[in-house]
Design a protein around this motif. Structure first.
Motif, mmCIF file in Angstrom:
data_model
loop_
_atom_site.group_PDB
_atom_site.id
_atom_site.type_symbol
_atom_site.label_atom_id
_atom_site.label_comp_id
_atom_site.label_asym_id
_atom_site.label_seq_id
_atom_site.Cartn_x
_atom_site.Cartn_y
_atom_site.Cartn_z
ATOM 1 N N ASN A 66 44.087 31.142 33.853
ATOM 2 C CA ASN A 66 45.315 30.992 34.627
ATOM 3 C C ASN A 66 46.528 31.438 33.820
ATOM 4 O OD1 ASN A 66 43.858 29.765 36.757
ATOM 5 N ND2 ASN A 66 43.982 27.792 35.718
ATOM 6 N N ASP A 67 47.554 31.917 34.543
ATOM 7 C CA ASP A 67 48.849 32.252 33.947
ATOM 8 C C ASP A 67 48.743 33.321 32.858
ATOM 9 O OD1 ASP A 67 50.377 30.183 35.459
ATOM 10 O OD2 ASP A 67 49.079 28.828 34.312
ATOM 11 N N VAL A 68 47.890 34.297 33.073
ATOM 12 C CA VAL A 68 47.663 35.378 32.103
ATOM 13 C C VAL A 68 48.419 36.622 32.551
ATOM 14 C CG1 VAL A 68 45.913 36.937 31.134
ATOM 15 C CG2 VAL A 68 45.436 34.486 31.349
ATOM 16 N N PHE A 69 49.050 37.293 31.593
ATOM 17 C CA PHE A 69 49.715 38.569 31.826
ATOM 18 C C PHE A 69 48.849 39.674 31.249
ATOM 19 C CE2 PHE A 69 52.232 42.060 30.110
ATOM 20 C CZ PHE A 69 52.923 42.467 31.241
ATOM 21 N N VAL A 70 48.571 40.697 32.068
ATOM 22 C CA VAL A 70 47.833 41.875 31.617
ATOM 23 C C VAL A 70 48.714 43.082 31.917
ATOM 24 C CG1 VAL A 70 45.740 43.252 31.877
ATOM 25 C CG2 VAL A 70 45.611 40.760 32.062
ATOM 26 N N GLY A 71 49.157 43.777 30.878
ATOM 27 C CA GLY A 71 50.095 44.892 31.010
ATOM 28 C C GLY A 71 49.492 46.131 31.639
ATOM 29 N N HIS A 72 50.314 47.165 31.744
ATOM 30 C CA HIS A 72 49.920 48.441 32.341
ATOM 31 C C HIS A 72 48.786 49.088 31.545
ATOM 32 C CE1 HIS A 72 53.420 48.629 35.002
ATOM 33 N NE2 HIS A 72 54.123 48.184 33.975
ATOM 34 N N GLY A 73 47.821 49.640 32.252
ATOM 35 C CA GLY A 73 46.798 50.471 31.629
ATOM 36 C C GLY A 73 45.884 49.774 30.652
ATOM 37 N N VAL A 74 45.630 48.491 30.827
ATOM 38 C CA VAL A 74 44.694 47.773 29.957
ATOM 39 C C VAL A 74 43.274 48.064 30.426
ATOM 40 C CG1 VAL A 74 43.908 45.489 29.195
ATOM 41 C CG2 VAL A 74 46.363 45.985 29.374
ATOM 42 N N MET A 75 42.378 48.323 29.478
ATOM 43 C CA MET A 75 40.982 48.630 29.787
ATOM 44 C C MET A 75 40.067 47.590 29.156
ATOM 45 S SD MET A 75 40.970 51.361 31.557
ATOM 46 C CE MET A 75 42.497 52.061 32.127
ATOM 47 N N PHE A 76 39.190 47.046 29.964
ATOM 48 C CA PHE A 76 38.153 46.137 29.476
ATOM 49 C C PHE A 76 36.834 46.906 29.461
ATOM 50 C CE2 PHE A 76 41.365 43.235 30.937
ATOM 51 C CZ PHE A 76 41.255 42.119 30.123
ATOM 52 N N VAL A 77 35.997 46.645 28.465
ATOM 53 C CA VAL A 77 34.696 47.296 28.318
ATOM 54 C C VAL A 77 33.636 46.200 28.418
ATOM 55 C CG1 VAL A 77 33.244 48.637 26.742
ATOM 56 C CG2 VAL A 77 35.714 49.028 26.799
ATOM 57 N N ASN A 78 32.518 46.455 29.107
ATOM 58 C CA ASN A 78 31.505 45.403 29.227
ATOM 59 C C ASN A 78 30.138 45.781 28.667
ATOM 60 O OD1 ASN A 78 30.621 47.148 31.219
ATOM 61 N ND2 ASN A 78 30.828 45.683 32.899
ATOM 62 N N ASP A 79 30.049 46.870 27.932
ATOM 63 C CA ASP A 79 28.782 47.310 27.350
ATOM 64 C C ASP A 79 29.054 47.776 25.917
ATOM 65 O OD1 ASP A 79 26.287 48.340 26.768
ATOM 66 O OD2 ASP A 79 26.371 49.943 28.245
ATOM 67 N N ARG A 80 28.382 47.168 24.949
ATOM 68 C CA ARG A 80 28.642 47.486 23.538
ATOM 69 C C ARG A 80 28.259 48.915 23.172
ATOM 70 N NH1 ARG A 80 30.310 44.027 20.037
ATOM 71 N NH2 ARG A 80 29.622 42.315 21.342
ATOM 72 N N PHE A 81 27.258 49.482 23.836
ATOM 73 C CA PHE A 81 26.793 50.834 23.536
ATOM 74 C C PHE A 81 26.771 51.670 24.813
ATOM 75 C CE2 PHE A 81 24.785 47.907 20.508
ATOM 76 C CZ PHE A 81 25.340 48.391 19.339
#
Length: 154
Positions: A66-81
């Motif tokens: 809750n109450d989290v700020f995520v700025g422009h163009g943020v990328m999350f990755v879900n696979d280490r390889f």
């Protein structure tokens, strides 16, 4: 694909320009705001009163408090390889490993940051713009750089 029927948006969620987002199979909590050109994939969870700015990609396996700020163009990755193929053939389901990522309440992630998989960003932590987060960020820590390094604790 804008907002699919299997996306769950709680009350008072604001999506800016619905035709220019991809939301499918995700959950978005009450009062959150989602910017233009955002993609949130199946199984991702966004908490209440979050602000997700434009051009951000939140993949499967990401849980945001809750109450989290995520700025422009943020990328999350879900696979280490990550890879596109396995011996010349496209990858099939089960040929890669999903690693969960958690962003705890009241954290802020600056524009252009990259969050690698299997990471926990603690409550109230601040990730600087352009940082590449390769390991856990403890609650209240401020990190920046490539790779992200501790600057101070709030």
């Amino acid at each position: 694909m804008p907002i699919s029927a299997d996306a769950t948006l709680e009350r008072d969620v604001v999506v800016y320009n619905e035709s220019l987002v991809n939301l499918y199979g995700c959950f978005i909590g009450t009062g959150s705001r989602i910017g233009t050109f955002v993609e949130i994939q199946r199984g991702a969870k966004i908490g209440e009163r979050c602000k997700i700015q434009s051009h951000t990609f939140i993949c499967e396996g990401v849980t945001i408090g809750n109450d989290v700020f995520v700025g422009h163009g943020v990328m999350f990755v879900n696979d280490r390889f990550p890879r596109a193929s396995n011996g010349g053939a496209l990858l099939k389901p089960g040929e890669w490993t999903l690693e969960e990522t958690v962003v705890e309440d009241n954290a802020s992630i600056g524009s252009g940051a990259v969050i690698l998989c299997g990471i926990r960003i603690g409550a109230g932590a601040l990730v600087g713009a352009g940082a590449v987060v390769t390991k856990d960020v403890k609650p209240g820590e401020v990190v920046a750089g490539v790779p992200a390094r501790l600057l101070r604790t709030l």
